[in-house]
Design a protein around this motif. Sequence first.
Motif, short mmCIF file in Angstrom:
data_model
loop_
_atom_site.label_atom_id
_atom_site.label_comp_id
_atom_site.label_asym_id
_atom_site.label_seq_id
_atom_site.Cartn_x
_atom_site.Cartn_y
_atom_site.Cartn_z
N PHE A 12 10.52 6.57 -4.51
CA PHE A 12 9.61 5.76 -5.30
C PHE A 12 8.92 6.54 -6.40
CE2 PHE A 12 9.97 2.45 -2.19
CZ PHE A 12 9.73 1.31 -2.94
N SER A 13 9.19 7.81 -6.53
CA SER A 13 8.54 8.58 -7.58
C SER A 13 9.18 8.34 -8.94
CB SER A 13 8.54 10.07 -7.24
OG SER A 13 9.84 10.52 -7.00
N SER A 14 10.22 7.54 -9.01
CA SER A 14 10.84 7.16 -10.28
C SER A 14 10.19 5.88 -10.79
CB SER A 14 12.34 6.94 -10.10
OG SER A 14 12.89 6.39 -11.26
N PRO A 15 9.44 5.96 -11.89
CA PRO A 15 8.71 4.77 -12.36
C PRO A 15 9.60 3.68 -12.93
CG PRO A 15 8.43 6.57 -13.91
CD PRO A 15 9.19 7.13 -12.72
N VAL A 16 10.86 3.98 -13.20
CA VAL A 16 11.75 2.99 -13.81
C VAL A 16 11.92 1.77 -12.91
CG1 VAL A 16 14.11 2.60 -14.58
CG2 VAL A 16 12.96 4.75 -15.12
N PHE A 17 12.10 1.98 -11.63
CA PHE A 17 12.28 0.85 -10.73
C PHE A 17 11.16 0.73 -9.71
CE2 PHE A 17 14.39 4.34 -8.58
CZ PHE A 17 13.94 4.20 -7.28
N ALA A 18 10.34 1.76 -9.53
CA ALA A 18 9.33 1.73 -8.48
C ALA A 18 8.23 0.71 -8.77
CB ALA A 18 8.73 3.11 -8.29
N TRP A 19 7.67 0.72 -9.97
CA TRP A 19 6.57 -0.19 -10.26
C TRP A 19 7.00 -1.66 -10.27
CZ3 TRP A 19 2.00 1.23 -9.15
CH2 TRP A 19 1.62 2.57 -9.28
N PRO A 20 8.17 -2.02 -10.80
CA PRO A 20 8.58 -3.43 -10.66
C PRO A 20 8.76 -3.85 -9.19
CG PRO A 20 9.83 -2.39 -12.40
CD PRO A 20 9.05 -1.30 -11.73
N LEU A 21 9.27 -2.95 -8.35
CA LEU A 21 9.40 -3.28 -6.94
C LEU A 21 8.03 -3.43 -6.27
CD1 LEU A 21 12.44 -1.04 -5.93
CD2 LEU A 21 12.40 -3.51 -6.25
N VAL A 22 7.08 -2.60 -6.68
CA VAL A 22 5.71 -2.73 -6.15
C VAL A 22 5.13 -4.08 -6.55
CG1 VAL A 22 3.35 -1.85 -6.36
CG2 VAL A 22 5.24 -0.25 -6.06
N LEU A 23 5.32 -4.49 -7.81
CA LEU A 23 4.79 -5.78 -8.26
C LEU A 23 5.45 -6.95 -7.54
CD1 LEU A 23 4.41 -5.12 -12.09
CD2 LEU A 23 2.61 -5.27 -10.36
N LEU A 24 6.75 -6.88 -7.32
CA LEU A 24 7.43 -7.95 -6.59
C LEU A 24 6.96 -8.02 -5.14
CD1 LEU A 24 11.07 -7.59 -7.94
CD2 LEU A 24 9.54 -9.52 -8.25
N THR A 25 6.78 -6.88 -4.52
CA THR A 25 6.30 -6.86 -3.14
C THR A 25 4.86 -7.37 -3.08
OG1 THR A 25 7.73 -4.95 -2.73
CG2 THR A 25 6.07 -5.43 -1.07
N ALA A 26 4.04 -7.03 -4.07
CA ALA A 26 2.66 -7.52 -4.11
C ALA A 26 2.63 -9.04 -4.30
CB ALA A 26 1.89 -6.83 -5.22
N SER A 27 3.51 -9.57 -5.13
CA SER A 27 3.54 -11.03 -5.30
C SER A 27 3.98 -11.73 -4.02
CB SER A 27 4.42 -11.42 -6.48
OG SER A 27 5.76 -11.06 -6.25
N ALA A 30 0.83 -1.21 0.00
CA ALA A 30 0.00 0.00 0.00
C ALA A 30 0.86 1.26 0.00
CB ALA A 30 -0.94 -0.01 1.21
N GLY A 31 1.88 1.29 0.86
CA GLY A 31 2.76 2.47 0.92
C GLY A 31 3.55 2.66 -0.36
N PHE A 32 4.09 1.57 -0.91
CA PHE A 32 4.89 1.68 -2.13
C PHE A 32 4.02 2.08 -3.32
CE2 PHE A 32 8.00 -1.73 -0.38
CZ PHE A 32 8.49 -0.83 0.54
N THR A 33 2.79 1.56 -3.38
CA THR A 33 1.88 1.92 -4.46
C THR A 33 1.49 3.39 -4.37
OG1 THR A 33 1.01 -0.32 -4.52
CG2 THR A 33 -0.33 1.37 -5.57
N PHE A 34 1.19 3.85 -3.17
CA PHE A 34 0.86 5.27 -2.96
C PHE A 34 2.01 6.15 -3.43
CE2 PHE A 34 1.29 8.98 -0.17
CZ PHE A 34 0.13 9.65 -0.50
N ALA A 35 3.23 5.80 -3.02
CA ALA A 35 4.38 6.62 -3.38
C ALA A 35 4.67 6.56 -4.88
CB ALA A 35 5.61 6.17 -2.59
#
Length: 113
Positions: free
Chosen positions: A37-52, A13-18
């Motif tokens: 986390f405002s850099s989409p280059v690595f933020a969204w893959p990290l969010v997806l890994l954390t979600a999995s 939740a926190g990483f997705t918000f950021a």
Amino acid sequence: MNGNAILAWISVAGFTFASAWPLFSDQPLPFLGLRGFSSPVFAWPLVLLTASLAVFLSLPRLHTRARLVACIFISFGLFMAIAFLASPVAPMLLAFISGNLFRETRLPPQAQH
């Protein structure tokens, strides 16, 4: 749902918000620990890994000792990646998950119940 899954979902939740903040505002993120986390280059893959990781930890019937040991390495790897790429404060919940899983998997099988 166990405590590790709850910690993982809070992280998601926190990483997705950021990560989504730049989509909704031109202002910098007000939380300094999540500003990286405002850099989409690595933020969204990290969010997806954390979600999995959170999804897996939410399904206890899939847990075996070997899979939980793999989760230790995954959560610690996420901790290290986020600490270096974003902020050392942001991934603290992932460090707690790693520690909890390590403690749980090293107990003898009869002591786990």
